[in-house]
Write an enzyme that holds these catalytic residues in place. Structure first.
Site, short mmCIF file in Angstrom:
data_model
loop_
_atom_site.label_atom_id
_atom_site.label_comp_id
_atom_site.label_asym_id
_atom_site.label_seq_id
_atom_site.Cartn_x
_atom_site.Cartn_y
_atom_site.Cartn_z
N GLY A 18 -1.62 6.54 -2.54
CA GLY A 18 -2.77 6.46 -3.45
C GLY A 18 -3.87 5.58 -2.86
O GLY A 18 -5.04 5.96 -2.83
N HIS A 19 -3.47 4.41 -2.38
CA HIS A 19 -4.45 3.51 -1.76
C HIS A 19 -5.11 4.18 -0.55
O HIS A 19 -6.33 4.09 -0.36
CB HIS A 19 -3.76 2.23 -1.26
CG HIS A 19 -3.18 1.35 -2.32
ND1 HIS A 19 -1.84 1.05 -2.38
CD2 HIS A 19 -3.76 0.70 -3.36
CE1 HIS A 19 -1.62 0.23 -3.41
NE2 HIS A 19 -2.75 0.01 -4.02
N GLN B 17 -9.34 -0.14 -16.11
CA GLN B 17 -9.87 -1.07 -15.11
C GLN B 17 -11.17 -0.53 -14.50
O GLN B 17 -12.11 -1.28 -14.26
CB GLN B 17 -8.82 -1.31 -14.03
CG GLN B 17 -9.30 -2.17 -12.88
CD GLN B 17 -8.16 -2.59 -11.98
OE1 GLN B 17 -7.47 -3.56 -12.23
NE2 GLN B 17 -7.95 -1.85 -10.90
N LEU C 215 0.82 -1.22 0.00
CA LEU C 215 0.00 0.00 0.00
C LEU C 215 0.85 1.27 0.00
O LEU C 215 1.93 1.30 0.57
CB LEU C 215 -0.93 0.00 1.22
CG LEU C 215 -1.91 -1.18 1.31
CD1 LEU C 215 -2.84 -1.00 2.51
CD2 LEU C 215 -2.74 -1.33 0.04
N HIS C 216 0.31 2.29 -0.65
CA HIS C 216 0.97 3.59 -0.73
C HIS C 216 -0.08 4.68 -0.55
O HIS C 216 -1.27 4.38 -0.34
CB HIS C 216 1.70 3.73 -2.07
CG HIS C 216 0.85 3.38 -3.26
ND1 HIS C 216 -0.26 4.10 -3.63
CD2 HIS C 216 0.94 2.36 -4.15
CE1 HIS C 216 -0.80 3.57 -4.70
NE2 HIS C 216 -0.11 2.49 -5.04
N GLY D 153 -9.17 3.78 -8.38
CA GLY D 153 -8.28 4.89 -8.73
C GLY D 153 -8.26 5.16 -10.23
O GLY D 153 -8.25 4.23 -11.03
N GLN D 154 -8.24 6.45 -10.57
CA GLN D 154 -8.20 6.82 -11.99
C GLN D 154 -6.92 6.33 -12.69
O GLN D 154 -6.89 6.16 -13.90
CB GLN D 154 -8.29 8.35 -12.14
CG GLN D 154 -8.51 8.77 -13.59
CD GLN D 154 -8.13 10.20 -13.87
OE1 GLN D 154 -8.66 11.10 -13.23
NE2 GLN D 154 -7.23 10.43 -14.80
N SER E 92 2.60 3.80 -7.24
CA SER E 92 2.26 2.46 -7.71
C SER E 92 3.05 1.46 -6.87
O SER E 92 4.21 1.72 -6.53
CB SER E 92 2.63 2.30 -9.18
OG SER E 92 2.63 0.93 -9.53
N ARG F 135 4.28 -1.14 -7.87
CA ARG F 135 5.41 -1.61 -8.68
C ARG F 135 6.60 -0.66 -8.63
O ARG F 135 7.72 -1.05 -9.00
CB ARG F 135 4.97 -1.84 -10.13
CG ARG F 135 4.09 -3.07 -10.30
CD ARG F 135 3.80 -3.35 -11.78
NE ARG F 135 3.05 -4.58 -11.97
CZ ARG F 135 1.72 -4.68 -11.93
NH1 ARG F 135 0.99 -3.60 -11.69
NH2 ARG F 135 1.12 -5.84 -12.12
P1 AMP Z 1 -3.72 -2.03 -6.82
O1 AMP Z 1 -3.31 -2.43 -5.43
O2 AMP Z 1 -2.60 -1.54 -7.66
O3 AMP Z 1 -4.56 -3.07 -7.48
O4 AMP Z 1 -4.66 -0.76 -6.65
C1 AMP Z 1 -5.79 -0.77 -5.84
C2 AMP Z 1 -6.60 0.45 -6.11
O5 AMP Z 1 -5.83 1.62 -5.83
C3 AMP Z 1 -7.03 0.55 -7.58
O6 AMP Z 1 -8.37 1.03 -7.65
C4 AMP Z 1 -6.06 1.55 -8.13
O7 AMP Z 1 -6.54 2.26 -9.25
C5 AMP Z 1 -5.87 2.48 -6.95
N1 AMP Z 1 -4.60 3.22 -7.09
C6 AMP Z 1 -3.41 2.70 -7.45
N2 AMP Z 1 -2.48 3.67 -7.55
C7 AMP Z 1 -3.11 4.84 -7.25
C8 AMP Z 1 -2.69 6.20 -7.19
N3 AMP Z 1 -1.46 6.57 -7.45
N4 AMP Z 1 -3.62 7.14 -6.86
C9 AMP Z 1 -4.91 6.78 -6.59
N5 AMP Z 1 -5.35 5.51 -6.63
C10 AMP Z 1 -4.48 4.54 -6.96
#
Ligand code: AMP
Length: 283
Positions: free
Chosen positions: A36-37, A155, A33-34, A149-150, A189, A191
């Site tokens: 954004g999450h 997705q 998690l970061h 997230g946008q 991200s 990644r």
């Molecule tokens: P993930 O863990 O990468 O599958 O992401 C989980 C959710 O967090 C998804 O809805 C992503 O679009 C959102 N997300 C990922 N990176 C960001 C970001 N930088 N800002 C906002 N939301 C994000």
């Protein structure tokens, strides 16, 4: 924060609260998690009595085995961040819990053209896997609001379509949150954790390329802008999957802008064998 690994524990706990009329916001993630999450958790908390986060690295959505094996995992730190962010419940299922009958797909989700462009084209089967896991999670949690997230815009569109296909439109509202970025513009991200020091320095070229397209949209042809952005990436050692300008409402590629159409620029590119994606609304 409560942590459940089993579907039945989660649904029992949730059932009692749903009867009291509590609204549920859901943030599905793959962990590491970061900020954004956490911004999605924050938004959900503002609008819902209960906020649930799931962490599940979904094997069925990885078309590249190595990407799955190398997907970062930082569970202790994740739990700490969720606790600090005030998340109410973490759902942390095993693969067996999500896919009791195995990971082989039994349904084909009709995603139509969405699956034929951009990540649909470059990651065959990826969105079917996304639908597989979201179908399960949506039926387990039945959230009032789903926070996405946008950054993963395609997705978001796929999951919205899935919700329609499942007939859950009335039940689940999709909320798309803005992309959170590092100060140099790189989108947060999971990644990013896999980037080398040099890769991390070069990675913001994605955001610079997207902004370059945005700033010059009225002056240059879309084709020329895509070429320039691609060259900016390649100069920074990226291997580009795509640089595309598309209609933001349906993601169909746009070569000539009529000056009104809502446009989005989207990029997918590898650096250090790490695939990063990003996008920007252009108008
Ligand atoms: P993930 O863990 O990468 O599958 O992401 C989980 C959710 O967090 C998804 O809805 C992503 O679009 C959102 N997300 C990922 N990176 C960001 C970001 N930088 N800002 C906002 N939301 C994000």
């Amino acid at each position: 924060m409560i942590l459940f690994k089993k579907e039945t524990d989660l649904t029992n706990w949730l059932g009692a609260r749903r009867k009291k009329g509590f609204k549920v916001g859901f943030v599905p993630t793959m962990g590491a998690l970061h900020a954004g999450h956490i911004s999605l958790i924050d938004s959900s908390k503002k609008n819902n009595a209960i906020t649930i986060c799931s962490i599940f690295v979904n094997p069925t959505q990885f078309n590249d085995k190595k990407d799955f094996e190398k997907y970062p995992s930082t569970l202790e730190k994740d739990i700490y961040q969720l606790e600090k962010g005030g998340c109410d419940l973490l759902f942390l299922p095993s693969v067996k819990e999500i896919y009791p009958d195995g990971v082989t797909p039994t349904i084909r989700y009709d995603l139509d053209y969405l699956e034929t462009v951009l990540d649909g084209k470059y990651r065959p089967g990826h969105f079917q896997g996304v639908c597989m896991v979201m179908d399960r999670l949506l039926h387990i949690i039945k959230p009032n609001q789903l926070y996405l997230g946008q950054k993963d815009y395609q997705q978001c569109m796929v999951i919205s379509k899935l919700i329609s296909l499942l007939g859950m439109n009335e039940l689940v509202e999709v909320i798309i949150s803005p992309t959170l970025r590092e100060t140099d513009g790189l989108a947060f991200s999971s990644r990013n954790l896999r980037l080398s020091k040099e890769g991390r320095i070069k990675a913001p070229a994605i955001y610079r390329g997207l902004n370059m397209i945005k700033e010059n949209l009225s002056n240059d042809s879309i084709d020329e802008l895509k070429k320039q952005a691609r060259s900016m990436l390649e100069k920074n050692d990226f291997r580009v999957d795509y640089v595309e300008v598309a209609d933001a409402t349906n993601l169909s590629p746009v070569n000539r802008w009529d000056g009104k159409q809502k446009l989005m620029a989207l990029v997918a590119a590898f650096i250090n064998e790490v695939r990063l994606i990003d996008n920007l609304l252009l108008n």
